[in-house]
Design a protein around this motif. Structure first.
Motif, PDB file in Angstrom:
ATOM      1  N   UNK A 118      62.022 -53.845 -10.808  1.00 29.29           N
ATOM      2  CA  UNK A 118      61.170 -53.032 -11.684  1.00 29.29           C
ATOM      3  C   UNK A 118      60.161 -52.231 -10.871  1.00 29.29           C
ATOM      4  N   UNK A 119      59.634 -52.850  -9.825  1.00 33.24           N
ATOM      5  CA  UNK A 119      58.671 -52.179  -8.958  1.00 33.24           C
ATOM      6  C   UNK A 119      59.349 -51.052  -8.174  1.00 33.24           C
ATOM      7  N   UNK A 120      60.543 -51.315  -7.674  1.00 33.97           N
ATOM      8  CA  UNK A 120      61.288 -50.291  -6.941  1.00 33.97           C
ATOM      9  C   UNK A 120      61.535 -49.058  -7.796  1.00 33.97           C
ATOM     10  N   UNK A 121      61.874 -49.291  -9.050  1.00 29.73           N
ATOM     11  CA  UNK A 121      62.156 -48.170  -9.945  1.00 29.73           C
ATOM     12  C   UNK A 121      60.928 -47.290 -10.139  1.00 29.73           C
ATOM     13  N   UNK A 122      59.755 -47.915 -10.207  1.00 28.73           N
ATOM     14  CA  UNK A 122      58.519 -47.147 -10.352  1.00 28.73           C
ATOM     15  C   UNK A 122      58.295 -46.265  -9.128  1.00 28.73           C
TER      16      UNK A 122
ATOM     17  N   UNK B 254      51.645 -47.039 -11.742  1.00 25.90           N
ATOM     18  CA  UNK B 254      51.194 -48.125 -10.884  1.00 25.90           C
ATOM     19  C   UNK B 254      50.086 -48.939 -11.519  1.00 25.90           C
ATOM     20  N   UNK B 255      49.168 -48.266 -12.202  1.00 25.22           N
ATOM     21  CA  UNK B 255      48.091 -48.975 -12.882  1.00 25.22           C
ATOM     22  C   UNK B 255      48.640 -49.827 -14.018  1.00 25.22           C
ATOM     23  N   UNK B 256      49.611 -49.290 -14.726  1.00 23.58           N
ATOM     24  CA  UNK B 256      50.219 -50.054 -15.824  1.00 23.58           C
ATOM     25  C   UNK B 256      50.925 -51.302 -15.292  1.00 23.58           C
ATOM     26  N   UNK B 257      51.615 -51.162 -14.160  1.00 24.20           N
ATOM     27  CA  UNK B 257      52.309 -52.304 -13.568  1.00 24.20           C
ATOM     28  C   UNK B 257      51.299 -53.368 -13.137  1.00 24.20           C
ATOM     29  N   UNK B 258      50.217 -52.933 -12.483  1.00 18.02           N
ATOM     30  CA  UNK B 258      49.205 -53.882 -12.031  1.00 18.02           C
ATOM     31  C   UNK B 258      48.551 -54.584 -13.216  1.00 18.02           C
ATOM     32  N   UNK B 259      48.259 -53.836 -14.270  1.00 12.10           N
ATOM     33  CA  UNK B 259      47.651 -54.448 -15.454  1.00 12.10           C
ATOM     34  C   UNK B 259      48.584 -55.477 -16.084  1.00 12.10           C
TER      35      UNK B 259
ATOM     36  N   UNK C 295      39.530 -48.854 -14.150  1.00 10.32           N
ATOM     37  CA  UNK C 295      40.690 -48.844 -15.044  1.00 10.32           C
ATOM     38  C   UNK C 295      41.202 -50.274 -15.270  1.00 10.32           C
ATOM     39  N   UNK C 296      41.265 -51.058 -14.210  1.00  9.28           N
ATOM     40  CA  UNK C 296      41.727 -52.437 -14.339  1.00  9.28           C
ATOM     41  C   UNK C 296      40.769 -53.235 -15.222  1.00  9.28           C
TER      42      UNK C 296
END
Length: 285
Positions: free
Chosen positions: A225-229, A244-249, A276-277
């Motif tokens: 999933x991370x690779x796809x981003x 990236x922010x959405x993934x981290x959240x 943002x976080x």
């Protein structure tokens, strides 16, 4: 205040920043600190000066600013591989004089341009040496997916236990992108009777080149999933930032839902990332 007191009684929120490399950038750090400290973290860690130099006035200066001007507890990184006991003694003296109690004890990266000394081979050696020399609270680093130099996970946990037995009271994890790796790591630590708080470290993906470099350095895996981003948005700066922010959240929310000991955010000195976080998790931490 010792960080162990905060981490043992609540889910902690903390940030990592680094001292600016140029004198001209020192004033710019105030804007970053204004935002970070407004978010009321339990502590802010300050990385060891550029290049690992013991002449780390900027590290101490920044830690003093955080403590005195913003009334937030600083954690000063301290590496030991390239320093002898006398040099470490001097650094400890400065910390004590400035009233800085919290130290993230690190071996430090190997640097071909610097001579490795024989006094300290591991962070556990540094902790054992400094523990009787002052009223310090020691934090240690941990690697959910193994330190790049570890032979295997068994050896990794054994060395980590040595670090905790030496006096590390809180562990901060290296960045990772797969929460299952972190949960498995924490379980292994508890089985090994490592019972100090283990705070997961999260770095939002906002710069593709930077994050690839970090992954190479620390050995973090690349979930699909991370690779796809990365592949989808690496040429679109704004889109990569949002994705990236959405993934981290999503990582952080899952970690908190699974009762982790807090969140340590690698900000890369970017206050927009921290805000943002924090806006995304303000009701759940």
């Amino acid at each position: 205040m010792k960080i162990s007191d905060a981490c043992n009684h609540k889910k902690s929120l903390s940030f990592e920043i680094f001292p600016p490399k140029k004198d001209s950038e020192l004033k710019n750090i105030d804007a970053t600190l204004d935002v970070l400290c407004e978010l009321q973290p339990d502590f802010i860690s300050v990385t060891f000066g550029a290049g690992g130099s013991l002449n780390c006035n900027r590290t101490i200066e920044l830690a003093k600013k955080i403590k005195q001007n913003y009334h937030v507890e600083p954690v000063v990184h301290l590496t030991c591989l390239h320093y002898n006991r006398a040099e470490i003694d001097e650094f400890a003296r400065i910390l004590t004089a400035e009233g800085i109690q919290n130290v993230l004890a690190l071996r430090g990266d190997r640097n071909p341009d610097l001579t490795e000394k024989d006094d300290f081979k591991h962070a556990s050696d540094l902790i054992s040496y400094l523990k009787p020399k002052g009223d310090f609270c020691f934090l240690g680093a941990c690697y959910p997916e193994c330190h790049p130099e570890s032979a295997n996970k068994i050896e990794e946990i054994r060395h980590l236990k040595e670090k905790v037995n030496a006096g590390a009271e809180v562990l901060l994890s290296q960045l990772f992108f797969d929460n299952t790796q972190f949960y498995r790591f924490v379980e292994d630590c508890r089985i090994a009777d490592i019972n100090v708080p283990i705070v997961p470290g999260i770095m939002p993906v906002i710069n593709a080149a930077q994050i690839k470099r970090m992954i190479t350095m620390c050995g973090a895996s690349f979930p699909e999933r991370f690779q796809k981003i990365i592949h989808k948005f690496e040429d679109n700066k704004a889109a990569l930032f949002d994705a990236g922010m959405s993934y981290a959240l999503s990582q952080i929310i899952d970690l908190l839902a699974n009762d982790t000991d807090g969140i340590h955010l690698y900000t890369m000195n970017n206050p927009v990332v921290a805000r943002r976080i924090c806006e995304g998790i303000q009701h759940i931490i």
